[in-house]
Design a protein around this motif. Structure first.
Motif, mmCIF file in Angstrom:
data_model
loop_
_atom_site.group_PDB
_atom_site.id
_atom_site.type_symbol
_atom_site.label_atom_id
_atom_site.label_comp_id
_atom_site.label_asym_id
_atom_site.label_seq_id
_atom_site.Cartn_x
_atom_site.Cartn_y
_atom_site.Cartn_z
ATOM 1 N N GLU A 1 -36.963 45.167 -19.246
ATOM 2 C CA GLU A 1 -38.086 45.308 -19.413
ATOM 3 C C GLU A 1 -38.836 46.577 -20.107
ATOM 4 O OE1 GLU A 1 -41.295 47.224 -15.740
ATOM 5 O OE2 GLU A 1 -39.045 46.761 -15.345
ATOM 6 N N SER B 1 -35.309 48.164 -15.695
ATOM 7 C CA SER B 1 -34.565 47.587 -16.493
ATOM 8 C C SER B 1 -34.764 47.798 -17.880
ATOM 9 C CB SER B 1 -34.261 46.232 -16.010
ATOM 10 O OG SER B 1 -35.308 45.618 -16.657
ATOM 11 N N ARG B 2 -33.274 47.731 -18.696
ATOM 12 C CA ARG B 2 -33.594 48.108 -20.030
ATOM 13 C C ARG B 2 -34.277 47.050 -20.666
ATOM 14 N NH1 ARG B 2 -29.023 51.147 -19.177
ATOM 15 N NH2 ARG B 2 -28.990 53.163 -20.613
ATOM 16 N N SER C 1 -26.023 51.349 -17.843
ATOM 17 C CA SER C 1 -26.510 51.031 -16.730
ATOM 18 C C SER C 1 -27.880 50.109 -16.608
ATOM 19 C CB SER C 1 -26.639 52.195 -15.695
ATOM 20 O OG SER C 1 -27.535 53.040 -16.227
ATOM 21 N N GLY C 2 -27.949 49.451 -15.576
ATOM 22 C CA GLY C 2 -29.177 48.378 -15.656
ATOM 23 C C GLY C 2 -30.245 49.202 -15.352
ATOM 24 N N THR C 3 -30.265 50.187 -14.500
ATOM 25 C CA THR C 3 -31.566 50.877 -14.031
ATOM 26 C C THR C 3 -31.346 52.348 -13.897
ATOM 27 O OG1 THR C 3 -31.004 50.378 -11.539
ATOM 28 C CG2 THR C 3 -32.618 48.865 -12.644
#
Length: 603
Positions: A432, A429-430, A319-321
């Motif tokens: 970041e 986010s991954r 998942s993104g976040t």
């Protein structure tokens, strides 16, 4: 069909050319069915009337029809070649992109050979299906329908004779499809297993040669190859059976129609031209009918390839976040405390717990772990202050590597939460997160690229950052390689020694000047002198970086400001190296390297 319909999103952009190609192929086949009508005209007309000019005119018609049919089929091939190669390339690119987004747990479960076969063999089968069977199942179906109508119009009694084999042929096709489906799936899975063995043997060739295991590996390969051969022979037997039925029954029907038609011509109830046209039409339908077997086989293999492709594409990506937990829910859990003497009971040695890297009652269980099995990690409370280095020490199998993998979210925590400077990492986010956290693994992995490209994968902007990172990792040997940092290191970096690979991996971790550094026993492959030089340079980097370092040796532990002892999946002690050495028997035992019995005697 349910499986093959999933290809529509990829086919839709090129549907106009594919539909045009199918229409052209149908037109070409129908032109082929006009040829028997010209033959009928020639036999009943110019030949019966002994008119040479008419015969030559008929021959010209046949030539023009043949050329038109050939040109149309050639145009169909040209229309589908470019778009279908584009479809294959898009599917392969999507698969590769998706593989990069799948969690580590997925890659732990799936053999690399199975993934490789899906990206190569399976996609080649799909391209071949879209180029040939997909079109010709439609084209041949229309051709057979039109041809049967033409034969029934010419002589309905002979047409009924030709239709007699239709029912047994259809029954055979249904049985064949069911049986061939399982055999096709088994064969494609076995290709994946075989690919895995070949890949592992190539990458592990030093082990195989070093231990003289080439014979056992050859036997394993031969067994898998034999299994695949057996499956392919089973497929061949199934295909031979359906081809035998599909070819034999229509041939018998044509023979019966020939005899019956000859009798009708003899008694004058049927013209010779009609019989020639009827039989020519029946013979023109032989290829469309005979091809049903291998078209169904190719379609089944394509359906199986589609299923295998979407088995990977349907896997849930990272998942993104946010993960399954919320920060509030995680923070509200009652969690066990580790007393570190600071009075707050959080086991972090600090009372605020805001800045730096903080583990809040973190627990982890592998997704495929058996029900009821204990978690790998539980109740982890730990605080690494900004700019501080913490060494993580524990016995083999205590969960150190798993704990470090949670920070860059290579695995997702199943209990609690982790924060960086007060922010829950699941809220980042991954991209970041991984821009702020750099990792050096115990097993250094290099790619088939130059030294510079391998190092700069960790960040950095150019030669200056590359030179600095190589200096920190004591990897100046790179400048002495044949082409310096532009030297190709080869697959897995096996052209370099273990210590050289590890130093390049360390350089990759520090090149981007990360805010947080996670090092999993980064110096294990270095000799004593190189280790001392790397440690001296690394101390300067760690002075400005928050770091979590997995350590097994006292020399690595001394790089850190504090030490945390991981035992049984929990943090059982936190302190300086000397404090734990004096006050914690388990830690003293790990650092002494003495056998358990001897350590007991010393105590």
């Amino acid at each position: 069909m349910r499986s093959l319909l999933r290809l529509w999103p990829y086919v839709r952009p090129v549907r106009a050319r594919l539909f045009t190609a199918a229409f052209i192929a149908i037109l070409a086949s129908c032109i082929g069915l006009v040829i028997p009508l010209v033959l009928k005209w020639m036999v009943d007309g110019p030949i019966a009337d002994r008119d040479p000019a008419g015969v030559w005119l008929g021959a010209l018609y046949l030539l023009l029809l043949g050329l038109a049919e050939a040109l149309l089929f050639g145009l169909r091939r040209w229309l589908v070649a470019r778009p279908l190669s584009h479809v294959e390339a898009e599917m392969r690119a999507d698969l590769y992109r998706h593989l990069q987004r799948l969690p580590i747990a997925f890659h732990d479960r799936w053999p690399s050979g199975q993934l490789l076969s899906r990206a190569t063999t399976d996609l080649m089968l799909l391209r071949m299906f879209l180029a040939f069977p997909l079109t010709f199942l439609l084209v041949n179906g229309v051709t057979i329908l039109v041809g049967v109508i033409i034969m029934l119009v010419q002589e309905w009694t002979l047409g009924l004779v030709i239709l007699v084999p239709a029912v047994p042929v259809l029954i055979t096709c249904v049985i064949f499809e069911k049986r061939y489906s399982g055999a096709a799936r088994r064969a494609q899975d076995q290709v994946g297993d075989l690919t895995t063995v070949v890949e592992e043997s190539v990458l592990g060739i030093r082990i195989i040669k070093g231990f003289g295991r080439h014979r056992s590996q050859a036997m394993a390969f031969r067994k898998l190859s034999g299994d695949l051969r057996g499956t392919e022979l089973h497929k061949a037997r199934l295909l031979a059976t359906i081809l035998g039925v599909i070819v034999t029954l229509p041939e018998l029907a044509i023979g019966a129609a020939l005899v019956l038609g000859a009798v009708q011509v003899a008694d004058g109830s049927l013209s010779a031209g009609t019989l020639v046209a009827f039989l020519s039409t029946a013979l023109a339908l032989r290829w469309p009918v005979d091809s049903i077997g291998f078209l169904l086989a190719m379609s089944q293999e394509a359906a199986t390839a589609t299923e295998r492709y979407f088995e990977v594409m349907d896997a849930e990506p990272e998942s993104g976040t946010a993960g399954p937990r919320t920060a509030e829910a995680a923070g509200s859990r009652t969690r066990p405390r580790v007393d570190d003497g600071d009075g707050d009971g959080d086991g972090d040695g600090d009372g605020d717990g805001d800045g730096g890297l903080v583990f809040h009652s973190v627990g982890f269980r592998y997704p495929d772990a058996p029900e009821g099995s204990p978690p790998v990690l539980h109740g982890i409370d730990l605080h690494i202050r900004p700019g501080e280095s913490l060494a993580l020490v524990g016995a083999t199998g205590s969960g150190k590597t798993t704990l470090t993998a949670l920070v860059p979210r290579l695995h997702e925590v199943t209990e609690g939460r982790i924060t960086l400077d007060g922010r829950d990492i699941t809220a980042m986010s991954r991209a970041e997160l991984r821009a702020r956290v750099a990792v050096a693994f115990e097993e250094p992995t290099l790619f088939s690229a130059t030294v510079g490209e391998n190092v700069l994968m960790g960040g950095g902007t150019g030669e200056e950052d590359l030179t600095r990172a190589l200096a920190v990792a004591q990897a100046d040997f790179a400048h002495a390689l044949p082409r310096g940092t532009d030297t190709q290191v080869g697959e897995q970096g096996l052209s370099l020694s273990g210590g050289q690979r590890q130093r390049l991996a360390l350089a990759r971790a520090v090149v981007g000047r990360p805010d947080f550094l996670v090092l999993d026993d980064p110096l294990s492959a270095l000799d004593v002198h190189t280790e001392a030089a790397v440690e001296a340079a690394l101390r300067r980097v760690l002075a400005d970086t928050t770091a979590l370092i997995v350590a097994h040796r006292p020399s690595t532990v001394l790089l850190a400001d504090r030490v945390a002892l991981l035992s049984g999946g929990r943090i059982t002690a936190v302190g300086t190296h000397h404090e734990l050495l004096r006050g914690n028997p388990e830690y003293a035992h790990l650092m002494s390297g003495a056998p358990a019995g001897e350590q007991e005697d010393q105590r």
